[in-house]
Design an enzyme around this catalytic site. Sequence first.
Site, mmCIF file in Angstrom:
data_model
loop_
_atom_site.group_PDB
_atom_site.id
_atom_site.type_symbol
_atom_site.label_atom_id
_atom_site.label_comp_id
_atom_site.label_asym_id
_atom_site.label_seq_id
_atom_site.Cartn_x
_atom_site.Cartn_y
_atom_site.Cartn_z
ATOM 1 C CG ASP A 1 -2.036 -1.017 1.118
ATOM 2 O OD1 ASP A 1 -2.207 -1.596 0.022
ATOM 3 O OD2 ASP A 1 -2.722 -1.239 2.125
ATOM 4 C CE1 TYR B 1 2.366 17.273 -12.886
ATOM 5 C CE2 TYR B 1 3.365 18.526 -14.689
ATOM 6 C CZ TYR B 1 3.162 17.325 -14.029
ATOM 7 O OH TYR B 1 3.756 16.170 -14.519
ATOM 8 C CE LYS C 1 5.800 15.659 -11.863
ATOM 9 N NZ LYS C 1 6.206 14.345 -11.303
#
Length: 252
Positions: A65, A158, A162
């Site tokens: 998991d 975003y 990054k």
Amino acid sequence: MINALGTPQSLLLLGGTSDIALAVARRYAGRGAGLRVVLAARPGERRSAAAAELGALGCAVEEVDLDARDHASHAATVDAAFAGGDVDVAVLAFGLLGDPETDWTDPELALELAEVNFAAPVHLGVLLGNRMRAQAHGRIVALSSVAGERVRRSNFVYGSTKAGFDGFFLGLGEALREHGVHVLVVRPGFVRTKMTEGLSEAPLAVTADDVADAVLAGVQDQRDLVWVPKPMRFVMSGLRHVPRPLFRKLPL
Ligand SMILES: NC(=O)c1ccc[n+]([C@@H]2O[C@H](COP(=O)([O-])OP(=O)(O)OC[C@H]3O[C@@H](n4cnc5c(N)ncnc54)[C@H](OP(=O)(O)O)[C@@H]3O)[C@@H](O)[C@H]2O)c1
């Protein structure tokens, strides 16, 4: 251990349902039976389907998991991934693209992107780095993006996550070098995967298989940084130096 042809015996996919990560696993699986693959991902149909597919290709698959936002669970995820033995190649592939115009106005969505794309990779990157230092070998493949190389208005939430991700893993590579551990930062442009489904394609678009080919070559050659496709490197080195007033006017 990785053999002379750059083929690992064990592969950890953090983001084990990512299209790009699975393309990497298929490529390695195609080099011979018996590859141990640890799929670290949220439980569900996608993970089960990925496990079944890689099992049918002859891999010994373990499911673990991973919830990127649950930082307290990360150490257990990494412990479980190494419980079956050394990890030769670990791919950090989980991530969220989000919706650019919603993300910069919704604090919860912006925080989610920052946690999934930056905070969690840093946390897991340190945990992985410690493990690989202890085993004195291994490769970490970090899926960055050209979006982080020069952050632009059209997807700056975003892009900024990054940018941080990219800088962290380049630095981690420098720190781990003397410990026999290599980090490969991969900067794809637009990749046709479920992440980009329904979006209009950017120039120089590639497939997940193209990224996988670049990953395998980069791991084999012990590269620190690759762009996919390769010409993206020259596009980005030009864009990086465009003055801000002009950059603002580009249709990016
Ligand atoms: N596609 C592109 O154009 C492109 C370009 C440059 C870089 N990249 C980067 O490449 C990496 C892989 O992207 P992809 O194209 O393969 O995308 P993808 O197929 O959509 O895979 C994204 C993965 O992130 C996982 N994920 C998202 N939120 C998570 C969370 N909270 N906890 C755990 N896992 C979570 C998803 O898991 P679930 O299955 O549980 O949702 C899925 O496995 C990403 O980091 C992406 O930013 C992609």
